[in-house]
Design a protein around this motif. Structure first.
Motif, PDB file in Angstrom:
ATOM      1  N   TYR A  35       0.850  -1.186   0.000  1.00 11.68           N
ATOM      2  CA  TYR A  35       0.000   0.000   0.000  1.00 11.68           C
ATOM      3  C   TYR A  35       0.891   1.243   0.000  1.00 11.68           C
ATOM      4  O   TYR A  35       2.029   1.210   0.449  1.00 11.68           O
ATOM      5  CB  TYR A  35      -0.856   0.080   1.266  1.00 11.68           C
ATOM      6  N   LEU A  43      -5.371   4.619   2.763  1.00 11.01           N
ATOM      7  CA  LEU A  43      -4.535   3.524   2.268  1.00 11.01           C
ATOM      8  C   LEU A  43      -4.978   3.165   0.851  1.00 11.01           C
ATOM      9  O   LEU A  43      -6.160   2.913   0.611  1.00 11.01           O
ATOM     10  CB  LEU A  43      -4.707   2.296   3.155  1.00 11.01           C
ATOM     11  N   TYR A  50      -1.225 -13.620  -3.837  1.00 13.92           N
ATOM     12  CA  TYR A  50      -1.827 -14.695  -3.061  1.00 13.92           C
ATOM     13  C   TYR A  50      -0.982 -15.964  -3.074  1.00 13.92           C
ATOM     14  O   TYR A  50      -1.355 -16.959  -2.463  1.00 13.92           O
ATOM     15  CB  TYR A  50      -3.238 -15.016  -3.582  1.00 13.92           C
ATOM     16  N   GLU A  56      -1.195  -9.594  -8.467  1.00 12.96           N
ATOM     17  CA  GLU A  56      -2.374  -8.967  -9.044  1.00 12.96           C
ATOM     18  C   GLU A  56      -2.315  -7.469  -8.798  1.00 12.96           C
ATOM     19  O   GLU A  56      -1.861  -7.026  -7.738  1.00 12.96           O
ATOM     20  CB  GLU A  56      -3.659  -9.538  -8.442  1.00 12.96           C
ATOM     21  N   ASP A  59      -5.318  -0.967  -6.842  1.00 14.51           N
ATOM     22  CA  ASP A  59      -6.026   0.206  -7.357  1.00 14.51           C
ATOM     23  C   ASP A  59      -5.120   1.203  -8.070  1.00 14.51           C
ATOM     24  O   ASP A  59      -5.585   1.963  -8.926  1.00 14.51           O
ATOM     25  CB  ASP A  59      -6.746   0.907  -6.197  1.00 14.51           C
ATOM     26  N   LEU A  90       3.533   0.889   2.851  1.00 13.17           N
ATOM     27  CA  LEU A  90       3.239  -0.099   3.887  1.00 13.17           C
ATOM     28  C   LEU A  90       3.073  -1.477   3.265  1.00 13.17           C
ATOM     29  O   LEU A  90       2.336  -1.641   2.296  1.00 13.17           O
ATOM     30  CB  LEU A  90       1.954   0.282   4.623  1.00 13.17           C
ATOM     31  N   LEU A  96      -5.897 -16.099   4.258  1.00  6.56           N
ATOM     32  CA  LEU A  96      -6.910 -15.721   3.278  1.00  6.56           C
ATOM     33  C   LEU A  96      -8.026 -14.866   3.866  1.00  6.56           C
ATOM     34  O   LEU A  96      -8.356 -13.823   3.328  1.00  6.56           O
ATOM     35  CB  LEU A  96      -7.499 -16.974   2.635  1.00  6.56           C
ATOM     36  N   THR A  97      -8.650 -15.280   4.945  1.00  8.35           N
ATOM     37  CA  THR A  97      -9.815 -14.558   5.455  1.00  8.35           C
ATOM     38  C   THR A  97      -9.518 -13.793   6.732  1.00  8.35           C
ATOM     39  O   THR A  97     -10.433 -13.258   7.355  1.00  8.35           O
ATOM     40  CB  THR A  97     -10.969 -15.541   5.749  1.00  8.35           C
ATOM     41  N   GLU A  98      -8.269 -13.739   7.120  1.00 13.16           N
ATOM     42  CA  GLU A  98      -7.899 -13.118   8.388  1.00 13.16           C
ATOM     43  C   GLU A  98      -7.411 -11.689   8.185  1.00 13.16           C
ATOM     44  O   GLU A  98      -7.113 -11.277   7.063  1.00 13.16           O
ATOM     45  CB  GLU A  98      -6.839 -13.983   9.073  1.00 13.16           C
ATOM     46  N   PRO A  99      -7.337 -10.919   9.263  1.00 11.30           N
ATOM     47  CA  PRO A  99      -6.908  -9.519   9.090  1.00 11.30           C
ATOM     48  C   PRO A  99      -5.455  -9.420   8.655  1.00 11.30           C
ATOM     49  O   PRO A  99      -4.654 -10.323   8.881  1.00 11.30           O
ATOM     50  CB  PRO A  99      -7.088  -8.927  10.492  1.00 11.30           C
ATOM     51  N   GLN A 100      -5.136  -8.316   8.037  1.00  8.65           N
ATOM     52  CA  GLN A 100      -3.777  -8.053   7.601  1.00  8.65           C
ATOM     53  C   GLN A 100      -2.953  -7.482   8.754  1.00  8.65           C
ATOM     54  O   GLN A 100      -3.454  -6.731   9.585  1.00  8.65           O
ATOM     55  CB  GLN A 100      -3.782  -7.079   6.428  1.00  8.65           C
ATOM     56  N   HIS A 101      -1.679  -7.849   8.744  1.00  7.49           N
ATOM     57  CA  HIS A 101      -0.729  -7.328   9.719  1.00  7.49           C
ATOM     58  C   HIS A 101       0.316  -6.525   8.964  1.00  7.49           C
ATOM     59  O   HIS A 101       0.859  -6.997   7.963  1.00  7.49           O
ATOM     60  CB  HIS A 101      -0.085  -8.463  10.494  1.00  7.49           C
ATOM     61  N   PHE A 102       0.594  -5.329   9.477  1.00  6.96           N
ATOM     62  CA  PHE A 102       1.433  -4.391   8.756  1.00  6.96           C
ATOM     63  C   PHE A 102       2.859  -4.342   9.295  1.00  6.96           C
ATOM     64  O   PHE A 102       3.099  -4.535  10.489  1.00  6.96           O
ATOM     65  CB  PHE A 102       0.848  -2.977   8.854  1.00  6.96           C
ATOM     66  N   GLY A 103       3.801  -4.049   8.384  1.00  6.94           N
ATOM     67  CA  GLY A 103       5.142  -3.682   8.789  1.00  6.94           C
ATOM     68  C   GLY A 103       5.163  -2.246   9.298  1.00  6.94           C
ATOM     69  O   GLY A 103       4.133  -1.560   9.322  1.00  6.94           O
TER      70      GLY A 103
END
Lengths: 111, 113
Positions: A35, A43, A50, A56, A59, A90, A96-103
Motif C-alpha cells: 500500500y 490507504l 496470493y 495482481e 487500485d 506499507l 486468506l480470510t484473516e486480518p492483515q498485519h502491517f510492517g
C-alpha cells in the motif's frame, strides 16, 4: 506474534532511479500486500500476491512492479522514481480470510 | 465498487469519556470486520476483529456489528490521551477465489486531558 519487516524506515532517492522496497514476513502467510498512504487519501492498494510468483494489480499499480520469488518475501519496485511517488509505503501479510498485519512502513522521499 | 465510509473527524472527547467511532459499508456479502489504530507516523495496528452480529468486548474496547444495517462501530470506554490516534475500519469481502480487504479513510480521535 506476526512479524512483518520492511527493509528501510526512511529512504531518499533521486528522480529516475530504480527503487526496491523489501518486505519479509515470518508467519507463512499466503497473502502479501503493498500500500501507499498519503494525507487525505487513506490507504491505497498498489499490488498484492496470493501465492509465490503470483501477483495482481491493486487500485494504483501504474509506475510500480512487484516480485514474489519466495513465500516470505514480497518486493515493490519503482521502475523510474518520480516525485509524485514520495509517500509512506506499507507492506502487509495475512491468511486468506484473516486480518492483515502491517510492517512499520517506509517513508520514501524522491528528490 | 465496494465502499467503506467513516467520518473523518476530528472526534474530540474528554479523558474518561466514551468515544464512539462509526463505519458503514456497501457490500452485503462482507463477512469479517476489523478496527485498526494508527498513531501519527506509524503503521496501522489491529485492535479488534468481529465476524458475527452483536457485540465483542476486549478490555476498554467494544466492537459492534449490525449486518442488516451494514454498520460496524467501535466504542472506547474510559478514553485516555494515549488513545488519540486515527482509527481505520476495514471490511473483508469475498470475490471470486479471493477476499478483498477494503479500508475506510479513518477517523481522527483526540482525547483531551
Amino acid at each position: 506474534d506476526v512479524k512483518v519487516t520492511q527493509s528501510s524506515r526512511y529512504l531518499v532517492k533521486r528522480t529516475g532511479e530504480k527503487v526496491f522496497l523489501e518486505c519479509v514476513q515470518d508467519m507463512d502467510h499466503e497473502n502479501m500486500f503493498w500500500y501507499r498512504q498519503d494525507p487525505g487519501l487513506g490507504l491505497r492498494l498498489i499490488y498484492f500476491s496470493y501465492d509465490v510468483k503470483m501477483k495482481e494489480k491493486g487500485d494504483i499499480p501504474e509506475g510500480y512492479s512487484v516480485s514474489r520469488e519466495k513465500k516470505e518475501r514480497f518486493s515493490l519496485i519503482l521502475e523510474s522514481a518520480s516525485t509524485n511517488q514520495t509517500s509512506m509505503y506499507l507492506c502487509a501479510s495475512s491468511r486468506l480470510t484473516e486480518p492483515q498485519h502491517f510492517g512499520d512502513g517506509t517513508r520514501l522521499s524522491i528528490l | 465498487q465496494k465502499e467503506v465510509e467513516q467520518n473523518s473527524g476530528p472526534l474530540s472527547v474528554p479523558e474518561g469519556a466514551i468515544a464512539s467511532l462509526n463505519c458503514t459499508y456497501s457490500d452485503r456479502g462482507s463477512q469479517s470486520f476489523f478496527w485498526y489504530r494508527q498513531y501519527s507516523g506509524k503503521s496501522p495496528e489491529l485492535i479488534m476483529s468481529i465476524y458475527s452480529n452483536g457485540d465483542k468486548e476486549d478490555g476498554r474496547f467494544t466492537a459492534q456489528l449490525n449486518k442488516a444495517s451494514q454498520y460496524v462501530s467501535l466504542l472506547i470506554r474510559d478514553s485516555q490521551p494515549s488513545d488519540s490516534a486515527t482509527y481505520l475500519c476495514a471490511v473483508n469481502t469475498p470475490g471470486g477465489s479471493n477476499y478483498k480487504l477494503t479500508f475506510g479513510k479513518g477517523t481522527l480521535l483526540t482525547v483531551n486531558p
